[in-house]
Motif scaffolding. Sequence first.
Motif, short mmCIF file in Angstrom:
data_model
loop_
_atom_site.label_atom_id
_atom_site.label_comp_id
_atom_site.label_asym_id
_atom_site.label_seq_id
_atom_site.Cartn_x
_atom_site.Cartn_y
_atom_site.Cartn_z
N THR A 197 60.66 -10.39 46.03
CA THR A 197 61.98 -11.24 46.23
C THR A 197 62.76 -10.75 47.18
O THR A 197 63.45 -11.54 47.76
CB THR A 197 62.36 -11.59 44.75
OG1 THR A 197 63.23 -10.42 44.61
CG2 THR A 197 61.43 -12.09 43.77
N GLY A 198 62.81 -9.47 47.70
CA GLY A 198 63.75 -9.18 48.38
C GLY A 198 65.20 -9.10 47.93
O GLY A 198 66.05 -9.06 48.66
N LEU A 199 65.02 -8.80 46.75
CA LEU A 199 66.65 -9.15 46.04
C LEU A 199 66.99 -7.60 45.29
O LEU A 199 66.04 -7.12 44.51
CB LEU A 199 66.40 -10.04 44.96
CG LEU A 199 67.88 -10.69 44.35
CD1 LEU A 199 68.62 -11.20 45.60
CD2 LEU A 199 67.61 -11.52 43.24
N ALA A 200 68.26 -7.21 45.51
CA ALA A 200 68.61 -6.03 44.86
C ALA A 200 69.56 -6.36 43.88
O ALA A 200 70.64 -7.23 44.10
CB ALA A 200 69.13 -4.96 45.90
N THR A 201 69.63 -6.12 42.63
CA THR A 201 70.63 -6.41 41.50
C THR A 201 71.28 -5.07 41.07
O THR A 201 70.67 -3.97 41.29
CB THR A 201 69.84 -7.19 40.45
OG1 THR A 201 68.92 -6.41 39.62
CG2 THR A 201 69.53 -8.59 41.05
N PHE A 202 72.48 -5.06 40.56
CA PHE A 202 73.02 -3.95 40.23
C PHE A 202 74.32 -4.30 39.12
O PHE A 202 74.92 -5.40 39.31
CB PHE A 202 73.44 -3.00 41.40
CG PHE A 202 74.25 -3.89 42.20
CD1 PHE A 202 75.59 -4.20 42.39
CD2 PHE A 202 73.51 -4.58 43.28
CE1 PHE A 202 76.43 -4.72 43.55
CE2 PHE A 202 74.30 -5.22 44.34
CZ PHE A 202 75.58 -5.33 44.22
N ASP A 203 74.80 -3.40 38.63
CA ASP A 203 76.05 -3.32 37.97
C ASP A 203 77.09 -2.98 38.64
O ASP A 203 76.90 -1.71 39.33
CB ASP A 203 76.10 -2.81 36.43
CG ASP A 203 74.95 -3.16 35.43
OD1 ASP A 203 74.85 -4.52 35.67
OD2 ASP A 203 74.46 -2.67 34.93
N ALA A 204 78.40 -3.43 38.70
CA ALA A 204 79.33 -2.89 39.42
C ALA A 204 80.61 -2.79 38.77
O ALA A 204 81.30 -3.87 38.59
CB ALA A 204 79.56 -3.50 40.63
N ALA A 205 81.34 -1.67 38.54
CA ALA A 205 82.56 -1.56 37.79
C ALA A 205 83.78 -2.06 38.87
O ALA A 205 84.68 -2.79 38.48
CB ALA A 205 82.72 -0.11 37.41
N ALA A 206 83.51 -1.73 40.19
CA ALA A 206 84.32 -2.21 41.16
C ALA A 206 83.52 -2.41 42.35
O ALA A 206 82.43 -1.47 42.77
CB ALA A 206 85.15 -0.93 41.68
N LEU A 207 83.49 -3.57 42.87
CA LEU A 207 82.82 -4.27 43.80
C LEU A 207 83.36 -4.35 45.38
O LEU A 207 84.30 -4.96 45.21
CB LEU A 207 82.08 -5.34 43.33
CG LEU A 207 80.95 -5.81 44.39
CD1 LEU A 207 79.72 -5.04 44.76
CD2 LEU A 207 80.47 -7.44 43.78
N ASP A 208 82.82 -3.78 46.28
CA ASP A 208 83.35 -3.92 47.66
C ASP A 208 82.48 -4.53 48.48
O ASP A 208 81.36 -3.78 48.89
CB ASP A 208 83.84 -2.46 48.09
CG ASP A 208 84.34 -2.76 50.06
OD1 ASP A 208 84.42 -4.05 50.15
OD2 ASP A 208 84.90 -1.94 50.19
N PRO A 209 82.14 -5.85 48.47
CA PRO A 209 81.11 -6.44 49.22
C PRO A 209 80.77 -6.12 50.57
O PRO A 209 79.38 -5.72 50.93
CB PRO A 209 81.08 -8.10 49.19
CG PRO A 209 82.10 -8.17 47.92
CD PRO A 209 82.92 -6.96 48.08
N LYS A 210 81.76 -5.74 51.24
CA LYS A 210 81.68 -5.11 52.66
C LYS A 210 80.79 -4.10 52.71
O LYS A 210 80.14 -3.70 53.52
CB LYS A 210 83.08 -5.15 53.42
CG LYS A 210 82.96 -4.78 54.77
CD LYS A 210 84.25 -4.55 55.31
CE LYS A 210 84.24 -4.19 56.85
NZ LYS A 210 85.68 -4.09 57.37
N ALA A 211 81.28 -3.13 51.68
CA ALA A 211 80.54 -1.77 51.61
C ALA A 211 79.04 -1.76 51.38
O ALA A 211 78.32 -1.15 51.97
CB ALA A 211 81.52 -0.76 50.77
#
Length: 67
Positions: free
Chosen positions: A37-51
Motif C-alpha cells: 500500500t506504500g503506507l507507513a503507520t506509527f504511534d507518536a507521543a509527539a508528532l512533528d509532521p514536517k520532521a
Amino acid sequence: MPSIEVKGMSCNHCVMNVTKTLAALPGITNVAVDLATGLATFDAAALDPKAVREAIAKIGFEPGEVK
C-alpha cells in the motif's frame, strides 16, 4: 494512529530503511510499513509532521501528507 504515504518503495530493503528512519525520530514508536500500500503507520507521543516528511525525503523517497 498517524500514517504517511511513502512513494518509491520497491522492496523489503526499502521497507526496512523507512522503518528504521521513522523509528529513529523522537516520540515515534511501533512503526509498521506496508510495501503493497506504500503506507507507513506509527504511534507518536509527539508528532512533528514536517520532521517526518523531511526524514522520508532525506532517504530518497517521496513523502505524502502525515494523517
